[in-house]
Every structure is written in C-alpha cells, then in structure tokens.
Design an enzyme around this catalytic site. Structure first.
Site, PDB file in Angstrom:
ATOM      1  N   LYS A   6       3.702   0.798   2.876  1.00 40.30           N
ATOM      2  CA  LYS A   6       3.107  -0.016   4.187  1.00 40.30           C
ATOM      3  C   LYS A   6       3.148  -1.618   3.215  1.00 40.30           C
ATOM      4  CE  LYS A   6       0.229   2.974   6.849  1.00 40.30           C
ATOM      5  NZ  LYS A   6      -0.822   3.313   6.241  1.00 40.30           N
ATOM      6  N   GLU A  16      -8.250  -4.798   5.422  1.00 41.63           N
ATOM      7  CA  GLU A  16      -8.323  -4.780   3.843  1.00 41.63           C
ATOM      8  C   GLU A  16      -7.011  -5.376   3.540  1.00 41.63           C
ATOM      9  OE1 GLU A  16      -9.571  -0.422   3.120  1.00 41.63           O
ATOM     10  OE2 GLU A  16      -8.887  -0.523   5.311  1.00 41.63           O
ATOM     11  N   ASN A  27       0.940  -1.245   0.077  1.00 47.31           N
ATOM     12  CA  ASN A  27      -0.209  -0.107  -0.088  1.00 47.31           C
ATOM     13  C   ASN A  27       0.785   1.150  -0.067  1.00 47.31           C
ATOM     14  OD1 ASN A  27      -2.065   1.860   0.433  1.00 47.31           O
ATOM     15  ND2 ASN A  27      -2.684   1.128   2.211  1.00 47.31           N
ATOM     16  N   GLY A  54     -15.657   2.867  14.313  1.00 46.90           N
ATOM     17  CA  GLY A  54     -16.844   1.628  14.408  1.00 46.90           C
ATOM     18  C   GLY A  54     -16.361   0.447  15.007  1.00 46.90           C
ATOM     19  N   GLU A  55     -15.306   0.260  15.069  1.00 44.69           N
ATOM     20  CA  GLU A  55     -14.744  -1.146  15.727  1.00 44.69           C
ATOM     21  C   GLU A  55     -14.801  -0.932  17.395  1.00 44.69           C
ATOM     22  OE1 GLU A  55     -11.249  -2.856  14.088  1.00 44.69           O
ATOM     23  OE2 GLU A  55     -12.275  -2.643  11.938  1.00 44.69           O
ATOM     24  N   ASN A  56     -14.184   0.601  17.598  1.00 43.64           N
ATOM     25  CA  ASN A  56     -13.560   0.742  19.056  1.00 43.64           C
ATOM     26  C   ASN A  56     -14.410   1.626  19.888  1.00 43.64           C
ATOM     27  OD1 ASN A  56     -10.937  -0.785  18.852  1.00 43.64           O
ATOM     28  ND2 ASN A  56     -10.598   0.674  17.289  1.00 43.64           N
ATOM     29  N   ASP A  65      -8.984  13.540  15.670  1.00 44.20           N
ATOM     30  CA  ASP A  65      -8.806  12.226  16.447  1.00 44.20           C
ATOM     31  C   ASP A  65     -10.115  12.076  17.227  1.00 44.20           C
ATOM     32  OD1 ASP A  65      -8.407  10.195  18.232  1.00 44.20           O
ATOM     33  OD2 ASP A  65      -6.622  10.065  16.928  1.00 44.20           O
ATOM     34  N   GLY A  88     -13.877   5.461  10.388  1.00 46.60           N
ATOM     35  CA  GLY A  88     -12.450   5.835  10.716  1.00 46.60           C
ATOM     36  C   GLY A  88     -11.966   7.217  10.703  1.00 46.60           C
ATOM     37  N   ASN A  89     -10.688   7.661  10.269  1.00 49.38           N
ATOM     38  CA  ASN A  89     -10.389   8.889   9.945  1.00 49.38           C
ATOM     39  C   ASN A  89     -11.114   9.472   8.763  1.00 49.38           C
ATOM     40  OD1 ASN A  89      -9.014  11.084  10.606  1.00 49.38           O
ATOM     41  ND2 ASN A  89      -7.109  10.494   9.967  1.00 49.38           N
ATOM     42  N   GLY A  90     -11.248   8.492   7.692  1.00 48.52           N
ATOM     43  CA  GLY A  90     -12.056   8.636   6.700  1.00 48.52           C
ATOM     44  C   GLY A  90     -13.225   7.589   6.811  1.00 48.52           C
TER      45      GLY A  90
HETATM   46  P1  AMP Z   1      -8.979   4.440  10.926  1.00 48.79           P
HETATM   47  O1  AMP Z   1      -8.702   5.581  10.055  1.00 48.79           O
HETATM   48  O2  AMP Z   1      -9.774   3.362  10.761  1.00 48.79           O
HETATM   49  O3  AMP Z   1      -7.338   4.032  11.526  1.00 48.79           O
HETATM   50  O4  AMP Z   1      -9.490   5.114  12.275  1.00 48.79           O
HETATM   51  C1  AMP Z   1      -9.011   6.194  12.955  1.00 48.79           C
HETATM   52  C2  AMP Z   1     -10.020   6.911  14.127  1.00 48.79           C
HETATM   53  O5  AMP Z   1     -10.278   5.830  15.074  1.00 48.79           O
HETATM   54  C3  AMP Z   1      -9.543   8.021  14.940  1.00 48.79           C
HETATM   55  O6  AMP Z   1     -10.312   9.159  14.742  1.00 48.79           O
HETATM   56  C4  AMP Z   1      -9.551   7.527  16.265  1.00 48.79           C
HETATM   57  O7  AMP Z   1      -9.737   8.277  17.061  1.00 48.79           O
HETATM   58  C5  AMP Z   1     -10.508   6.450  16.127  1.00 48.79           C
HETATM   59  N1  AMP Z   1     -10.417   5.419  17.346  1.00 48.79           N
HETATM   60  C6  AMP Z   1      -9.522   4.422  17.531  1.00 48.79           C
HETATM   61  N2  AMP Z   1      -9.583   3.858  18.654  1.00 48.79           N
HETATM   62  C7  AMP Z   1     -10.831   4.419  19.379  1.00 48.79           C
HETATM   63  C8  AMP Z   1     -11.421   4.343  20.503  1.00 48.79           C
HETATM   64  N3  AMP Z   1     -11.150   3.513  21.358  1.00 48.79           N
HETATM   65  N4  AMP Z   1     -12.362   5.228  20.823  1.00 48.79           N
HETATM   66  C9  AMP Z   1     -12.903   6.127  19.886  1.00 48.79           C
HETATM   67  N5  AMP Z   1     -12.193   6.633  18.660  1.00 48.79           N
HETATM   68  C10 AMP Z   1     -11.121   5.610  18.382  1.00 48.79           C
END
Ligand code: AMP
Length: 398
Positions: free
Chosen positions: A14, A385, A7, A334-336, A284, A211-213
């Site tokens: 990566k 992914e 990637n 979504g996961e966390n 974040d 996520g971030n996106g």
């Molecule tokens: P990604 O782009 O999928 O890596 O997701 C990044 C986003 O996930 C960032 O905004 C992080 O703050 C958020 N994130 C990761 N862990 C947590 C958590 N435990 N609670 C809330 N947001 C999280």
C-alpha cells in the site's frame, strides 16, 4: 517535496504519495497478490481520481514498487516529473523490538536490527524488509525511514512491560509486552494536544484504537505507559478474529485433551476467534451489529463481551493515570460506530462517561462527544497512520 509512505504485507503493497510540508495526498493505492504468479491487482488514485491499469504480474515487492513508480511518472496518470522527485520513503515497520524508541533513517545497521526482529514478528517484518529493499533498489539516492508500530510504547516502565515468567525468558528471548498500533496512538494523542493548544507532554489520555485489530493505551504526559497488546497483537481486548486475553492454560488443555498442534492453536486464536469465532457470523463489527439487531443471541452477547472488556481496560488506565484529560476513540469501529461507543461507556458506570447523544451520532472530523456533565471528556479523533509516517519521515530528512 514528496514523500512516499509504504506499507508492505507479505503479498501486498500500500502506498501514499504525499506533498510535504503541505500534507496533501497526491496519489494512493495498493498492489495485491504480489508473488502469487497471478495478475496483480493494482488500483490507485491521483488527486482523488481512480485508475485501474492493465493487469500485470508482480513476482516480488521490487516489481510492485517499479509498477507504482512507473504509474506515477509516466503516461496520462503522471503526477511526478521523474522518480527523483520522491525525496524519501517512509516505511511502516511492525516490530522494532527494544532497539527502536523512535523512527530512524535506515542504514545497514538498522536493516540488521529489523532483520533480528523478524523472530518477534515473523509474518510482518520480512515483508516490511522486502518493501525497504525494493525502494532502495528503485531509487538508491532517496533515504528510507522506518516508522515502528512498537516505538511509541518503548516508554512503558518495566512494571508494565514484564511478564512474570522465569527472568531468563526475557534475557534470552526478549519475551515481554511490546504493544502495537503505536503510530495511531501517537497520532491521536498529538492531534488531541494540538486541538487543546497544548504540547503533547502536557496531556494524559486513554486512547482506544478499535478496528479489526484493537488496542488501548494509557498515555501519561504524551508517553505510552501501558498498552493492551503484548508480546504479539494477540493479547488485550476481543478483536475481529483474535481472542484477546485468555487463560494461557486453555492452550495446554487443547493440546493434551483435543490433540491440537501448536500451529493449529496459533491459527485458531489469531484467525478464528474473536467476534468471528464466538458468533460464527463474521469478524466485521457491522455484520455482528446487524445480527444482534435481528435478535441473534450470540451476537448480542459478543457485543456485550466486547464492550465490557474494553470498558475494563479504560477503567484500569484511568485508575493508573493521576488525571485523565480525555478518553479518545479511533479506527474503524471507534470512529464510525456510535452504538459501540455508547455501549462501552455504559459498561463502565463507575467512570461516569456521559455521552451527548447528538454529538455521538455526528460524523466527520475530530470532535468531543461527551455531555458537559461527563466526569471525563470523551472524544472521537480519526486516525491517520500514513500522515503520521509522512510527518516523522519529513522531520528526519528536513
Ligand atoms: P479498521 O481495522 O480500522 O479498518 O476497522 C475495521 C472495523 O471497523 C470492521 O470491524 C468494521 O466493521 C468496522 N466499521 C467500519 N465502519 C463501521 C460502522 N459504520 N459501524 C460499525 N463498525 C464499523
């Protein structure tokens, strides 16, 4: 047999080396600061053990690939006997335009098409191409496979992908909705189907990659029929630094009233908006949640806006599907974040999404988090992914 998932960003590479068909991750890592004439940061792990080799300068992606292959084949960290053990490279390619509806083995014609799509993804496709060329050079005998972020969404019907602009804009410039994060939406759809012991073609789901996106997708019988991102990843829901849906007239107002250039507005909408721009705190989600918990009013409002916008997309997609088997959350937020999931469900009372508090608070593997009385089951399915790219690569070479 080993597959290297690659990637490439403009200054980073990566990788994951995966054994197939067993799907064990043998090594993974990142080379940063490529082409910046400073020592590249190269961090990687083999069988879960971290390594940080001596700093080196990676002038381009070709050198970065060379470093990675050297690290994997020589010295104390070797996990391969020789580079020829790599059976194929699977590349994440952001934009496949309308040409690619599935992953493909890369040949000269495919390379030309990916190059043509650079106009649609000027920040991403050139870097993806550099990664492909670097791998071709490093190991000319191994096939390279392109796995496109856009391919999963090529099943959208015209009513979902067209914009009501003069038709020649579509004919001339291919301006339309493409959608992104397709590899992730496909992976969670297929994982859900496998858990239900059904073929993907039997399931209808709404997948929420947050996520971030972030993007959401309506999946009918295993195929994307609508998605929230558009011509670029700027459209859709509120993201870390991207504004998501706004009235396009805001752009003209900023140009004529405030004298901002197109370039500045592009940077503002993509990099200085979203959670970051509105709160002035951070892109974040964790930082925004912390500020909200401390009573920061703009952070509290940003969370409400974020969740409300997502709830509206879920509601729209549930409405266009004849039946929705599950709403699926995935990616960093979504996961966390159980709080974020609960807030989204609370913003769509008409959908009757009822969460089981304990299941929602639990962590780990794919799981159902809704209560028995929920009108639609709600799931969390961690995305992967790289694994999806490795699977699609293996399928094409096996
Ligand atoms: P990604 O782009 O999928 O890596 O997701 C990044 C986003 O996930 C960032 O905004 C992080 O703050 C958020 N994130 C990761 N862990 C947590 C958590 N435990 N609670 C809330 N947001 C999280």
């Amino acid at each position: 047999m080993y597959i290297m998932v690659v990637n490439c960003g403009s200054s980073s590479l990566k990788f994951q080396l995966m054994a197939v068909p067993g799907e064990e991750v043998i090594a993974k890592g990142t080379v940063d600061r490529i082409g910046q004439n400073v020592a590249a940061q190269f961090l990687y792990a083999t069988h879960g053990r971290q390594h940080a080799p001596a700093p080196m300068v990676a002038h381009d992606h070709t050198e970065a690939v060379k470093y990675v292959i050297e690290a994997l084949t020589s010295g104390a960290t070797a996990v391969l006997r020789a580079k020829e053990d790599i059976a194929a490279f699977g590349h994440r390619v952001v934009h496949g335009g309308e040409q690619f509806t599935a992953s493909v083995i890369i040949d000269e014609a495919v390379l030309r098409c990916i190059e043509e799509c650079c106009a649609l993804a000027p920040l991403h496709n050139p870097a993806n191409l550099a990664g492909i060329r670097a791998c071709q050079q490093a190991l000319p005998t191994a096939p390279n496979i392109a796995v496109f972020d856009t391919a999963f969404h090529q099943t959208m019907p015209p009513q979902a992908y067209h914009y009501a602009l003069p038709y020649e804009y579509y004919q001339r410039d291919r301006i339309r909705r493409y959608g992104f994060h397709g590899t992730s939406h496909r992976y969670v759809t297929e994982t859900y189907a496998a858990l239900m012991q059904q073929p993907a073609s039997a399931v209808n789901v709404v997948t929420c990659h947050l996520g971030n996106g972030s993007s959401l997708t309506a999946v009918l019988q295993g195929h994307s029929v609508d998605t929230s991102m558009g011509f670029t990843p700027l459209q859709g829901v509120i993201m870390g630094t991207r504004c998501g849906d706004i009235d396009p007239a805001v752009v003209f107002h900023l140009m004529t009233n405030d004298g901002l250039t197109a370039e500045t507005i592009n940077a503002v909408l993509n990099k200085k908006s979203g959670l970051l721009g509105f709160t002035g705190i951070s892109s974040d989600m964790r930082d925004v949640q912390t500020a909200a918990a401390q009573g920061n009013q703009r952070a509290l409002l940003a969370l409400d806006m974020w969740a409300y916008g997502i709830a509206k997309y879920i509601a729209a997609y549930v409405a266009i599907l004849p039946r929705t088997d599950a709403v699926i959350f995935t990616a960093g937020i979504g996961e966390n974040s159980s709080e974020a999931r609960a807030l989204i469900c609370a913003k769509a009372p008409g959908l009757g999404l009822a969460l089981d508090a304990d299941a929602n608070a639990s962590r780990g593997a794919a799981r159902k988090i809704s209560a028995p009385g929920s009108r639609i089951p709600v799931w969390v399915i961690p995305t992967n992914e790289e694994l999806e790219i490795a699977r699609e690569t293996y399928e094409l070479i096996a």
